[in-house]
Design an enzyme around this catalytic site. Structure first.
Site, PDB file in Angstrom:
ATOM      1  N   ARG A   1      43.628  25.710 -51.382  1.00  0.00           N
ATOM      2  CA  ARG A   1      43.302  27.141 -50.989  1.00  0.00           C
ATOM      3  C   ARG A   1      41.934  27.183 -51.545  1.00  0.00           C
ATOM      4  O   ARG A   1      41.042  28.247 -51.605  1.00  0.00           O
ATOM      5  CB  ARG A   1      44.318  28.059 -51.557  1.00  0.00           C
ATOM      6  CG  ARG A   1      44.250  28.270 -53.249  1.00  0.00           C
ATOM      7  CD  ARG A   1      45.355  29.368 -53.622  1.00  0.00           C
ATOM      8  NE  ARG A   1      45.475  29.353 -55.159  1.00  0.00           N
ATOM      9  CZ  ARG A   1      45.936  30.355 -55.869  1.00  0.00           C
ATOM     10  NH1 ARG A   1      46.300  31.497 -55.305  1.00  0.00           N
ATOM     11  NH2 ARG A   1      45.789  30.459 -57.288  1.00  0.00           N
TER      12      ARG A   1
ATOM     13  N   GLU B   1      57.360  34.329 -49.364  1.00  0.00           N
ATOM     14  CA  GLU B   1      56.903  32.852 -49.347  1.00  0.00           C
ATOM     15  C   GLU B   1      57.637  31.999 -48.820  1.00  0.00           C
ATOM     16  O   GLU B   1      58.586  31.798 -49.346  1.00  0.00           O
ATOM     17  CB  GLU B   1      56.022  32.714 -50.791  1.00  0.00           C
ATOM     18  CG  GLU B   1      55.104  33.792 -51.245  1.00  0.00           C
ATOM     19  CD  GLU B   1      55.020  33.601 -52.744  1.00  0.00           C
ATOM     20  OE1 GLU B   1      55.004  34.646 -53.510  1.00  0.00           O
ATOM     21  OE2 GLU B   1      55.110  32.619 -53.296  1.00  0.00           O
TER      22      GLU B   1
ATOM     23  N   ASP C   1      59.871  38.295 -59.602  1.00  0.00           N
ATOM     24  CA  ASP C   1      59.151  37.027 -59.366  1.00  0.00           C
ATOM     25  C   ASP C   1      60.161  35.956 -59.302  1.00  0.00           C
ATOM     26  O   ASP C   1      60.495  35.439 -60.164  1.00  0.00           O
ATOM     27  CB  ASP C   1      58.171  36.753 -60.331  1.00  0.00           C
ATOM     28  CG  ASP C   1      57.297  35.369 -59.976  1.00  0.00           C
ATOM     29  OD1 ASP C   1      56.314  35.011 -60.837  1.00  0.00           O
ATOM     30  OD2 ASP C   1      57.735  34.638 -59.131  1.00  0.00           O
TER      31      ASP C   1
ATOM     32  N   HIS D   1      51.985  31.384 -48.839  1.00  0.00           N
ATOM     33  CA  HIS D   1      52.251  32.588 -50.147  1.00  0.00           C
ATOM     34  C   HIS D   1      51.732  33.720 -49.473  1.00  0.00           C
ATOM     35  O   HIS D   1      50.867  34.489 -49.954  1.00  0.00           O
ATOM     36  CB  HIS D   1      51.186  32.106 -51.091  1.00  0.00           C
ATOM     37  CG  HIS D   1      51.532  32.961 -52.388  1.00  0.00           C
ATOM     38  ND1 HIS D   1      51.477  34.466 -52.484  1.00  0.00           N
ATOM     39  CD2 HIS D   1      51.774  32.562 -53.927  1.00  0.00           C
ATOM     40  CE1 HIS D   1      51.684  34.520 -53.693  1.00  0.00           C
ATOM     41  NE2 HIS D   1      51.690  33.581 -54.359  1.00  0.00           N
TER      42      HIS D   1
ATOM     43  N   ARG E   1      42.554  36.675 -52.671  1.00  0.00           N
ATOM     44  CA  ARG E   1      43.713  37.302 -53.173  1.00  0.00           C
ATOM     45  C   ARG E   1      44.374  38.441 -51.966  1.00  0.00           C
ATOM     46  O   ARG E   1      43.534  39.413 -51.458  1.00  0.00           O
ATOM     47  CB  ARG E   1      43.485  38.420 -54.183  1.00  0.00           C
ATOM     48  CG  ARG E   1      44.598  39.257 -54.532  1.00  0.00           C
ATOM     49  CD  ARG E   1      45.741  38.522 -55.203  1.00  0.00           C
ATOM     50  NE  ARG E   1      45.273  37.965 -56.628  1.00  0.00           N
ATOM     51  CZ  ARG E   1      45.849  37.123 -57.282  1.00  0.00           C
ATOM     52  NH1 ARG E   1      47.255  36.831 -56.685  1.00  0.00           N
ATOM     53  NH2 ARG E   1      45.733  36.690 -58.491  1.00  0.00           N
TER      54      ARG E   1
END
Ligand code: TA6
Length: 294
Positions: free
Chosen positions: A97, A264, A205, A160, A71
């Site tokens: 990832r 991102e 977002d 990201h 994270r």
């Protein structure tokens, strides 16, 4: 190569070290700057230019586990961004990832320190994927996809990036004025238009679409701005989870939304990539920090 207590000194500027959990990372150094690249997920976790506070952020609650994403830092989202387009059993943001990558090569020249990793060949059919991290007076990350199959390869992707900031209400993001965006929190995928700099007072977002624009994170409390430029990317995602979503994420501290912002560099939403057989696509991100606002 020399090994000292499990560390592998590859050159005077590149060392393979034992990191958190059971994970290993390359430490890159260049003229007082430092960056960390984990083999797990080819995950850039740390970037600190000389004389600066760390530029990338990661959660103090992050897992460092070969089966979970880290994270923070710069997760590699590939070959899909967000939820899998039609299989809810698949992990969010793809498989890259969640996989341990392999070293391909290293270089330490007077211009930069570079480490390149590749996704193991058996991980995804008909594609090869490499990530190069180049540390110089800035940080460059290049994610290169080659279609090794004999039909078109369609994918979405993102670097990201989680950036460290002092206090989210004081931060703005410029560069996306007049660009169109999809609000990921809205029930529909209608397009909105960005008016003025982006500021933050709630969960945010957004996928800015069809934009190759550079962005700048302006952080007055830290007296700095973080300039983000990109190549071969037509989407920019801007995300802060704010209060309620932070509480819902087990690997994210309840108040950590105050100290991070995701900007991102991506190709996602309507900006799907279709790569013909034998062709190559390289998404590049460049991060440069400027002291200002003294
Ligand atoms: O980039 C924004 C986003 O898609 C958000 O919707 C949020 O889910 C974030 O990515 C983090 O996703 P993750 O799967 O890493 O928790």
């Amino acid at each position: 190569m020399t090994t000292i207590s499990e560390e592998v000194i590859i050159s005077d500027r590149i060392t393979l070290k034992n990191g958190s959990g059971d994970l290993r990372y390359f430490e890159l150094r260049f003229n007082g700057a430092e960056a960390h690249l984990y083999l797990h997920g080819a995950h850039v976790l740390h970037y600190q230019p000389a004389g600066q506070a760390p530029v990338l952020w990661h959660s103090q609650a992050s897992a460092f586990d070969s089966k979970k994403p880290i994270r923070g830092g710069i997760p590699v989202c590939w070959p899909w961004f967000g939820a899998h387009p039609n299989d809810p059993e698949q992990p969010a943001h793809g498989i890259a990832r969640l996989t341990e990558w392999e070293p391909v090569n290293y270089s330490a020249t007077e211009a930069a320190t570079t480490v390149t990793l590749r996704l193991p060949a058996h991980c995804y059919p008909n594609a090869s994927l490499q990530l190069s991290l180049e540390l110089s007076e800035q940080l460059s990350v290049t994610l290169t996809t080659v279609n090794t199959g004999d039909t078109d390869l369609r994918f979405t992707e993102a670097l990201h990036s989680y950036f460290a900031i002092q206090d989210i209400p004081a931060v703005t993001v410029t560069g996306l004025e007049e660009q169109h965006y999809i609000n990921q929190l809205a029930p529909d995928a209608s397009l909105h238009t960005q008016t003025g700099p982006i500021s933050f007072a709630e969960e945010t977002d957004r996928i800015y679409t069809d934009t190759a624009h550079d962005c700048t994170i302006i952080d007055p409390p830290l007296h700095r701005s973080i300039h983000i430029s990109k190549k071969n990317s037509l989407s920019t995602v801007v995300w802060n989870p704010w209060i309620d979503k932070s509480k819902r994420m087990p690997d994210f501290g309840d108040s950590e939304y105050l100290e991070m912002i995701c900007v991102e560099s991506a190709n996602c939403g309507p900006n799907l990539i279709t790569l013909a057989p034998g062709k190559t696509h390289a998404l590049q991100l460049n991060i440069h920090v400027k002291n200002n606002m003294k």
